[in-house]
Design an enzyme around this catalytic site. Sequence first.
Site, PDB file in Angstrom:
ATOM      1  N   GLU A   1       0.822  -1.210   0.000  1.00 49.64           N
ATOM      2  CA  GLU A   1       0.000   0.000   0.000  1.00 49.64           C
ATOM      3  C   GLU A   1       0.859   1.265   0.000  1.00 49.64           C
ATOM      4  O   GLU A   1       0.527   2.253  -0.662  1.00 49.64           O
ATOM      5  CB  GLU A   1      -0.950   0.000   1.197  1.00 49.64           C
ATOM      6  CG  GLU A   1      -2.090  -0.999   1.082  1.00 49.64           C
ATOM      7  CD  GLU A   1      -3.016  -0.704  -0.089  1.00 49.64           C
ATOM      8  OE1 GLU A   1      -3.121   0.466  -0.496  1.00 49.64           O
ATOM      9  OE2 GLU A   1      -3.638  -1.656  -0.600  1.00 49.64           O
TER      10      GLU A   1
ATOM     11  N   ASP B   1      -9.799   4.865  -2.981  1.00 45.82           N
ATOM     12  CA  ASP B   1      -8.707   5.361  -3.812  1.00 45.82           C
ATOM     13  C   ASP B   1      -9.311   5.889  -5.115  1.00 45.82           C
ATOM     14  O   ASP B   1     -10.528   6.004  -5.258  1.00 45.82           O
ATOM     15  CB  ASP B   1      -7.666   4.271  -4.061  1.00 45.82           C
ATOM     16  CG  ASP B   1      -8.176   3.150  -4.961  1.00 45.82           C
ATOM     17  OD1 ASP B   1      -9.397   3.104  -5.258  1.00 45.82           O
ATOM     18  OD2 ASP B   1      -7.353   2.307  -5.370  1.00 45.82           O
TER      19      ASP B   1
ATOM     20  N   TYR C   1      -6.491   6.780   4.019  1.00 44.14           N
ATOM     21  CA  TYR C   1      -6.716   5.731   3.019  1.00 44.14           C
ATOM     22  C   TYR C   1      -5.898   4.487   3.348  1.00 44.14           C
ATOM     23  O   TYR C   1      -6.417   3.367   3.350  1.00 44.14           O
ATOM     24  CB  TYR C   1      -6.369   6.215   1.610  1.00 44.14           C
ATOM     25  CG  TYR C   1      -6.189   5.038   0.675  1.00 44.14           C
ATOM     26  CD1 TYR C   1      -7.305   4.363   0.183  1.00 44.14           C
ATOM     27  CD2 TYR C   1      -4.925   4.542   0.358  1.00 44.14           C
ATOM     28  CE1 TYR C   1      -7.166   3.241  -0.623  1.00 44.14           C
ATOM     29  CE2 TYR C   1      -4.780   3.426  -0.440  1.00 44.14           C
ATOM     30  CZ  TYR C   1      -5.896   2.774  -0.925  1.00 44.14           C
ATOM     31  OH  TYR C   1      -5.753   1.657  -1.700  1.00 44.14           O
TER      32      TYR C   1
END
Length: 355
Positions: free
Chosen positions: A50, A151, A133
């Site tokens: 990520e 996203d 996020y």
Amino acid sequence: MRDPDLEAGPVADALLAWYDAHARDLPWRVSPAERALGVRPDPYRVWLSEVMLQQTTVAAVRAYFHRFTTLWPDVTALAAAEDGTVMGEWAGLGYYARARNLLKCARRVVSDLDGRFPDSPEALRLLPGIGPYTAAAIAAIAFDRPETVLDGNVERVMARLHDIHTPLPGAKPELTARAATHTPTTRPGDYAQAVMDLGATICTPKSPACGICPLRAPCRARAAGTAAELPKKTPKKPKPTRRGIVYLARRDDGAVLLERRPDKGLLGGMLGWPGSEWGETAQERPPFAAQWDTLAGEVRHTFTHFHLILTVKTAPLPDRMNPETGEIITAAGFRPSDLPTVMRKAYDLWRDGVA
């Protein structure tokens, strides 16, 4: 008017069924078939992927992820790595603050959390480099928490599914609220990856494949014929252009002069060629007195907020000198691939000029 097709259950069920058959094969992912057999994702690999994927494409990240996990297979190994080695392996991925925070986060997890990543987004957000996020993505994918992951792919899917015409970034709160209504409590980790996969492979920015989309029936933008124009975005301001000079000095034995940039700011902590400040005009700032020759051509590079044009100047590096700035790197210790992209472009310009 109530639309039963756009309620959480039907959307999530359709998307998960599609994901079970069409999930992308990604090196950091546990497939839906493996998840069904009880295989759990490794939080370290989820976190690493990520962070790497922030502002970067899947295609660009694959090789870096493989190299990092080969060199540092777990968070303890990464926490013990030397800063310069990690920054060198990161070179080319861009947004170098991510690499600095990667090390800070790994060391915090090892020193304060016994090598275990927390499973809640609130605790994850207390770690360096983890924002809303990323925290939601890790909590959902690694720990199967029903968190809303938003996203760019998910924004696009939600804008089209609900035919939302408010321009981004102003539409983010509405898109987040819509996405939250569809996040299931069953298999939320798979669902988070499914909606991202849908945006990456079917609900693409241009020419979305609506005919084979698992959400084509409830999609309001498809029905209205507006899918291709969504999501709308507020026009961006033109990027300014800055200029600078870099100085390449090389000794006959192949040693070069490099300097490490300050930890804060662009390319923070990275080795690069000594150079001037970047501004509207380029001001001379050679690392030592010499006859500096200007190479033909220039280096052009674009950062998030501005374009950069660099002039490249070269001179022989004296055999015996203690530079006031930077450090002398031997030929054996110099790897052009360790340089950030803009500095490697300067090296390539010089190399092509002397070839």
